[in-house]
Design an enzyme around this catalytic site. Structure first.
Site, PDB file in Angstrom:
ATOM      1  N   ILE A 130       0.835  -1.208   0.000  1.00 15.30           N
ATOM      2  CA  ILE A 130       0.000   0.000   0.000  1.00 15.30           C
ATOM      3  C   ILE A 130       0.867   1.254   0.000  1.00 15.30           C
ATOM      4  CG2 ILE A 130      -1.840   1.259   1.201  1.00 15.30           C
ATOM      5  CD1 ILE A 130      -2.665  -1.479   0.032  1.00 15.30           C
TER       6      ILE A 130
ATOM      7  N   CYS B  26       9.808   1.557   8.347  1.00 19.14           N
ATOM      8  CA  CYS B  26       9.944   2.502   7.243  1.00 19.14           C
ATOM      9  C   CYS B  26      11.403   2.683   6.851  1.00 19.14           C
ATOM     10  CB  CYS B  26       9.378   3.862   7.653  1.00 19.14           C
ATOM     11  SG  CYS B  26       7.703   3.766   8.275  1.00 19.14           S
TER      12      CYS B  26
ATOM     13  N   LYS C  73       6.301  -0.966  17.094  1.00 20.42           N
ATOM     14  CA  LYS C  73       5.944  -2.126  16.273  1.00 20.42           C
ATOM     15  C   LYS C  73       7.201  -2.700  15.633  1.00 20.42           C
ATOM     16  CE  LYS C  73       2.381  -3.777  13.155  1.00 20.42           C
ATOM     17  NZ  LYS C  73       1.131  -3.410  12.453  1.00 20.42           N
TER      18      LYS C  73
ATOM     19  N   THR D 210       4.697  -7.211   8.927  1.00 19.33           N
ATOM     20  CA  THR D 210       4.703  -8.191   7.840  1.00 19.33           C
ATOM     21  C   THR D 210       6.116  -8.655   7.483  1.00 19.33           C
ATOM     22  OG1 THR D 210       4.726  -6.369   6.260  1.00 19.33           O
ATOM     23  CG2 THR D 210       2.583  -7.327   6.803  1.00 19.33           C
TER      24      THR D 210
END
Length: 307
Positions: A71, A133, A168, A196
Protein backbone atom coordinates in the site's frame (compact mmCIF):
# COMPACT_ATOMS: atom_id res chain seq x y z
CA UNK A 1 -18.40 -16.30 32.07
CA UNK A 2 -14.67 -15.62 31.91
CA UNK A 3 -13.45 -12.05 32.23
CA UNK A 4 -11.84 -10.90 28.96
CA UNK A 5 -10.73 -7.47 30.18
CA UNK A 6 -7.02 -6.69 30.23
CA UNK A 7 -4.85 -3.77 31.24
CA UNK A 8 -2.48 -2.88 28.41
CA UNK A 9 0.20 -0.72 29.98
CA UNK A 10 -2.35 1.34 31.86
CA UNK A 11 -4.96 1.28 29.06
CA UNK A 12 -8.07 -0.68 30.10
CA UNK A 13 -9.46 -2.88 27.31
CA UNK A 14 -12.85 -4.63 27.48
CA UNK A 15 -11.28 -7.51 25.58
CA UNK A 16 -7.75 -8.18 24.25
CA UNK A 17 -8.56 -7.82 20.55
CA UNK A 18 -7.10 -4.79 18.75
CA UNK A 19 -7.34 -3.93 15.06
CA UNK A 20 -3.91 -3.95 13.41
CA UNK A 21 -2.78 -0.73 11.79
CA UNK A 22 -3.52 -0.51 8.09
CA UNK A 23 -6.32 -3.08 8.14
CA UNK A 24 -9.19 -1.09 9.66
CA UNK A 25 -8.75 2.30 8.04
CA UNK A 26 -9.73 5.00 10.54
CA UNK A 27 -12.68 3.07 11.97
CA UNK A 28 -15.40 4.79 9.98
CA UNK A 29 -15.06 2.33 7.10
CA UNK A 30 -16.27 -0.57 9.27
CA UNK A 31 -18.62 1.30 11.60
CA UNK A 32 -21.77 -0.36 10.22
CA UNK A 33 -20.29 -3.85 10.59
CA UNK A 34 -18.41 -3.78 13.89
CA UNK A 35 -19.74 -1.60 16.75
CA UNK A 36 -16.90 0.26 18.45
CA UNK A 37 -18.42 -0.35 21.88
CA UNK A 38 -17.67 -4.07 21.50
CA UNK A 39 -14.04 -3.69 20.48
CA UNK A 40 -10.95 -3.87 22.63
CA UNK A 41 -9.17 -1.02 20.85
CA UNK A 42 -8.69 0.41 17.37
CA UNK A 43 -5.32 1.14 15.80
CA UNK A 44 -5.61 3.52 12.84
CA UNK A 45 -3.59 3.63 9.63
CA UNK A 46 -0.11 5.12 9.92
CA UNK A 47 0.02 8.92 10.00
CA UNK A 48 3.03 10.90 8.77
CA UNK A 49 3.91 14.62 8.88
CA UNK A 50 2.98 14.89 5.19
CA UNK A 51 0.17 13.63 2.96
CA UNK A 52 1.21 10.42 1.22
CA UNK A 53 -0.59 8.89 -1.80
CA UNK A 54 0.97 5.46 -1.35
CA UNK A 55 2.37 3.16 -4.00
CA UNK A 56 1.06 2.72 -7.56
CA UNK A 57 -1.41 -0.04 -8.42
CA UNK A 58 -1.52 -3.00 -8.25
CA UNK A 59 -0.56 -3.01 -4.60
CA UNK A 60 -2.24 -6.13 -3.20
CA UNK A 61 -2.26 -9.72 -4.37
CA UNK A 62 -3.54 -12.93 -2.84
CA UNK A 63 -0.96 -15.69 -2.33
CA UNK A 64 -1.12 -19.14 -0.77
CA UNK A 65 -1.66 -18.72 2.98
CA UNK A 66 -2.28 -14.98 2.95
CA UNK A 67 -1.79 -11.77 0.98
CA UNK A 68 1.02 -9.50 -0.13
CA UNK A 69 0.47 -5.76 0.17
CA UNK A 70 2.47 -2.74 -0.89
CA UNK A 71 0.00 0.00 0.00
CA UNK A 72 2.87 2.36 0.76
CA UNK A 73 1.49 3.90 3.95
CA UNK A 74 -1.12 6.02 2.18
CA UNK A 75 -2.47 8.66 4.58
CA UNK A 76 -3.85 12.21 4.66
CA UNK A 77 -0.97 13.72 6.65
CA UNK A 78 -0.98 14.91 10.24
CA UNK A 79 -2.84 18.21 9.80
CA UNK A 80 -5.74 16.71 7.88
CA UNK A 81 -5.82 13.78 10.33
CA UNK A 82 -6.17 16.23 13.22
CA UNK A 83 -8.76 18.52 11.66
CA UNK A 84 -10.87 16.65 9.08
CA UNK A 85 -14.09 15.38 10.71
CA UNK A 86 -13.71 11.79 9.49
CA UNK A 87 -10.38 11.34 11.27
CA UNK A 88 -9.38 12.41 14.81
CA UNK A 89 -12.55 14.41 15.60
CA UNK A 90 -14.64 11.27 14.93
CA UNK A 91 -12.18 8.93 16.63
CA UNK A 92 -12.49 11.02 19.80
CA UNK A 93 -16.18 10.10 20.01
CA UNK A 94 -15.62 6.32 19.99
CA UNK A 95 -16.33 4.27 23.15
CA UNK A 96 -13.06 2.33 22.91
CA UNK A 97 -9.36 3.23 23.14
CA UNK A 98 -7.77 4.61 19.97
CA UNK A 99 -4.11 3.97 19.14
CA UNK A 100 -2.50 6.17 16.47
CA UNK A 101 0.23 4.58 14.36
CA UNK A 102 2.92 7.08 13.28
CA UNK A 103 5.83 7.06 10.83
CA UNK A 104 8.33 9.22 9.03
CA UNK A 105 11.24 9.04 6.62
CA UNK A 106 13.71 10.54 9.08
CA UNK A 107 14.13 10.46 12.85
CA UNK A 108 13.16 14.12 12.94
CA UNK A 109 9.88 13.46 11.14
CA UNK A 110 8.87 10.87 13.73
CA UNK A 111 9.47 13.48 16.42
CA UNK A 112 7.53 16.06 14.43
CA UNK A 113 4.36 14.00 14.11
CA UNK A 114 4.58 12.90 17.75
CA UNK A 115 4.94 16.51 18.91
CA UNK A 116 1.90 17.54 16.90
CA UNK A 117 -0.20 14.73 18.38
CA UNK A 118 1.00 15.69 21.86
CA UNK A 119 -0.75 19.02 21.29
CA UNK A 120 -3.93 17.22 20.23
CA UNK A 121 -3.76 14.16 22.48
CA UNK A 122 -7.34 14.22 23.77
CA UNK A 123 -8.90 10.89 22.80
CA UNK A 124 -5.60 9.21 21.94
CA UNK A 125 -4.74 6.27 24.20
CA UNK A 126 -1.23 5.65 22.83
CA UNK A 127 1.06 6.08 19.85
CA UNK A 128 2.32 3.06 17.92
CA UNK A 129 5.68 3.71 16.26
CA UNK A 130 6.10 1.99 12.89
CA UNK A 131 9.85 1.44 12.53
CA UNK A 132 9.55 -0.65 9.36
CA UNK A 133 9.94 2.50 7.24
CA UNK A 134 13.06 3.22 5.14
CA UNK A 135 15.43 5.83 6.61
CA UNK A 136 16.13 8.15 3.68
CA UNK A 137 19.19 9.61 5.44
CA UNK A 138 20.71 6.14 5.79
CA UNK A 139 20.36 5.02 2.19
CA UNK A 140 16.91 3.48 2.58
CA UNK A 141 17.65 0.93 5.30
CA UNK A 142 14.57 0.29 7.43
CA UNK A 143 14.74 1.76 10.94
CA UNK A 144 13.48 -1.55 12.24
CA UNK A 145 16.43 -3.58 10.96
CA UNK A 146 19.09 -1.77 13.01
CA UNK A 147 18.59 -1.65 16.80
CA UNK A 148 20.54 1.62 17.09
CA UNK A 149 18.36 3.32 14.49
CA UNK A 150 15.23 1.91 16.10
CA UNK A 151 16.32 3.28 19.47
CA UNK A 152 16.97 6.73 17.94
CA UNK A 153 13.43 6.86 16.60
CA UNK A 154 11.89 5.85 19.92
CA UNK A 155 14.04 8.34 21.83
CA UNK A 156 12.96 11.15 19.49
CA UNK A 157 9.29 10.28 19.93
CA UNK A 158 9.71 9.87 23.68
CA UNK A 159 11.18 13.39 23.87
CA UNK A 160 8.23 14.81 21.92
CA UNK A 161 5.26 13.33 23.78
CA UNK A 162 3.96 12.15 27.13
CA UNK A 163 1.61 9.63 25.50
CA UNK A 164 2.24 5.91 26.08
CA UNK A 165 4.43 4.47 23.33
CA UNK A 166 4.11 1.14 21.54
CA UNK A 167 6.90 0.18 19.14
CA UNK A 168 5.94 -2.13 16.27
CA UNK A 169 8.80 -4.53 15.59
CA UNK A 170 9.72 -6.04 12.25
CA UNK A 171 10.20 -9.82 11.89
CA UNK A 172 12.81 -9.24 9.18
CA UNK A 173 15.68 -9.44 11.69
CA UNK A 174 17.82 -12.21 13.16
CA UNK A 175 17.48 -11.56 16.90
CA UNK A 176 14.23 -9.78 17.74
CA UNK A 177 15.13 -9.80 21.45
CA UNK A 178 17.89 -7.26 20.73
CA UNK A 179 15.35 -4.91 19.19
CA UNK A 180 12.87 -5.38 22.02
CA UNK A 181 15.52 -4.43 24.57
CA UNK A 182 16.79 -1.50 22.50
CA UNK A 183 13.42 0.21 22.05
CA UNK A 184 12.36 -0.39 25.66
CA UNK A 185 15.63 1.10 26.89
CA UNK A 186 14.96 4.10 24.62
CA UNK A 187 11.56 4.75 26.20
CA UNK A 188 8.95 2.48 24.65
CA UNK A 189 6.35 1.36 27.19
CA UNK A 190 5.02 -1.50 25.07
CA UNK A 191 5.73 -3.57 21.97
CA UNK A 192 3.61 -4.80 19.08
CA UNK A 193 4.79 -7.60 16.82
CA UNK A 194 5.08 -8.75 14.26
CA UNK A 195 4.83 -6.51 11.25
CA UNK A 196 4.70 -8.19 7.84
CA UNK A 197 7.42 -10.37 6.33
CA UNK A 198 8.86 -9.14 3.04
CA UNK A 199 7.75 -11.28 0.10
CA UNK A 200 7.44 -11.54 -3.67
CA UNK A 201 4.81 -13.00 -6.02
CA UNK A 202 5.63 -13.59 -9.71
CA UNK A 203 3.31 -13.67 -12.71
CA UNK A 204 4.77 -16.42 -14.90
CA UNK A 205 3.24 -15.08 -18.12
CA UNK A 206 4.61 -11.54 -17.80
CA UNK A 207 7.71 -12.58 -15.81
CA UNK A 208 7.05 -9.64 -13.52
CA UNK A 209 6.06 -9.16 -9.93
CA UNK A 210 2.33 -9.05 -9.32
CA UNK A 211 2.91 -5.83 -7.35
CA UNK A 212 3.94 -2.54 -8.92
CA UNK A 213 6.28 -2.03 -5.96
CA UNK A 214 7.95 -5.42 -6.77
CA UNK A 215 8.01 -6.64 -3.16
CA UNK A 216 5.29 -6.46 -0.52
CA UNK A 217 4.47 -7.30 3.05
CA UNK A 218 3.23 -10.85 3.59
CA UNK A 219 0.43 -11.37 6.12
CA UNK A 220 -2.19 -14.00 6.83
CA UNK A 221 -2.55 -17.46 8.44
CA UNK A 222 0.82 -18.77 7.21
CA UNK A 223 2.55 -16.06 9.25
CA UNK A 224 1.33 -17.34 12.61
CA UNK A 225 4.13 -19.80 13.53
CA UNK A 226 6.77 -17.13 12.87
CA UNK A 227 4.81 -14.50 14.78
CA UNK A 228 4.25 -16.76 17.79
CA UNK A 229 7.99 -17.43 18.09
CA UNK A 230 8.87 -13.75 17.80
CA UNK A 231 6.33 -12.82 20.48
CA UNK A 232 7.69 -15.52 22.77
CA UNK A 233 11.29 -14.36 22.22
CA UNK A 234 10.38 -10.73 22.88
CA UNK A 235 8.46 -11.66 26.02
CA UNK A 236 11.45 -13.63 27.32
CA UNK A 237 13.73 -10.66 26.64
CA UNK A 238 11.53 -8.03 28.34
CA UNK A 239 8.98 -9.96 30.45
CA UNK A 240 7.78 -6.85 32.28
CA UNK A 241 6.75 -5.10 29.02
CA UNK A 242 3.19 -5.47 27.65
CA UNK A 243 3.06 -6.92 24.14
CA UNK A 244 0.43 -6.78 21.41
CA UNK A 245 0.96 -10.03 19.51
CA UNK A 246 -0.20 -10.36 15.91
CA UNK A 247 0.29 -12.35 12.76
CA UNK A 248 -2.25 -14.75 11.23
CA UNK A 249 -4.94 -14.49 13.91
CA UNK A 250 -8.24 -15.75 12.51
CA UNK A 251 -10.05 -17.24 15.52
CA UNK A 252 -10.19 -17.31 19.30
CA UNK A 253 -7.72 -20.16 19.68
CA UNK A 254 -5.17 -18.27 17.58
CA UNK A 255 -5.52 -15.29 19.91
CA UNK A 256 -5.16 -17.44 23.02
CA UNK A 257 -1.94 -18.94 21.65
CA UNK A 258 -0.44 -15.47 21.34
CA UNK A 259 -1.36 -14.69 24.93
CA UNK A 260 0.19 -17.95 26.12
CA UNK A 261 3.35 -16.92 24.24
CA UNK A 262 3.45 -13.69 26.25
CA UNK A 263 1.08 -11.19 24.66
CA UNK A 264 -1.23 -9.07 26.81
CA UNK A 265 -3.39 -8.14 23.80
CA UNK A 266 -3.76 -9.49 20.27
CA UNK A 267 -3.85 -7.66 16.96
CA UNK A 268 -6.09 -8.81 14.11
CA UNK A 269 -5.42 -7.70 10.55
CA UNK A 270 -5.81 -9.79 7.40
CA UNK A 271 -8.77 -11.69 8.89
CA UNK A 272 -10.73 -8.42 8.84
CA UNK A 273 -10.57 -8.42 5.03
CA UNK A 274 -12.12 -11.90 4.97
CA UNK A 275 -14.77 -11.28 7.63
CA UNK A 276 -14.86 -7.97 9.55
CA UNK A 277 -17.12 -9.50 12.17
CA UNK A 278 -14.26 -11.74 13.28
CA UNK A 279 -13.58 -8.84 15.66
CA UNK A 280 -16.78 -9.92 17.43
CA UNK A 281 -16.49 -13.69 17.09
CA UNK A 282 -12.86 -13.98 18.20
CA UNK A 283 -13.57 -12.66 21.74
CA UNK A 284 -16.62 -14.95 21.93
CA UNK A 285 -14.50 -17.97 20.99
CA UNK A 286 -11.87 -16.97 23.55
CA UNK A 287 -14.54 -16.77 26.25
CA UNK A 288 -15.94 -20.18 25.30
CA UNK A 289 -12.50 -21.81 25.57
CA UNK A 290 -11.77 -20.17 28.91
CA UNK A 291 -15.15 -21.25 30.30
CA UNK A 292 -14.61 -24.80 29.08
CA UNK A 293 -11.28 -24.87 30.95
CA UNK A 294 -12.64 -23.22 34.13
CA UNK A 295 -10.38 -20.19 33.75
CA UNK A 296 -11.86 -17.10 35.37
CA UNK A 297 -9.81 -14.41 33.60
CA UNK A 298 -7.94 -14.33 30.30
CA UNK A 299 -5.03 -12.69 32.12
CA UNK A 300 -4.33 -16.03 33.81
CA UNK A 301 -2.95 -17.50 30.61
CA UNK A 302 -0.52 -14.68 29.68
CA UNK A 303 3.00 -16.04 29.32
CA UNK A 304 2.08 -19.58 30.45
CA UNK A 305 3.68 -21.40 27.53
CA UNK A 306 5.69 -24.36 28.82
CA UNK A 307 8.93 -25.67 27.34
Amino acid sequence: MADLSVNLGGIPLRNPIITASGTFGYGEEYASLVPAEKQGAITVKGVSPFENPGNPMPRTTEVFGGILNAIGLENPGIEKFIHAPQYLPRLRTLPCPVIVNIWGRTVEQYGEVAARLEEEKEGIAALEINISCPNVKAGGIAFGTDPREAAKVVAAVRAATTLPLITKLSPNVTHIADFAKAVVDAGSHMLSLINTLTGLSIDLETRRSRLANFTGGFSGPALKPVALLKVYEAHQAVPQVPIIGMGGVFNGKDALEFMMAGATAVGVGTAIFVNPQCLLTIPQEMEEWLDAHNIQSVTEIIGTLQR
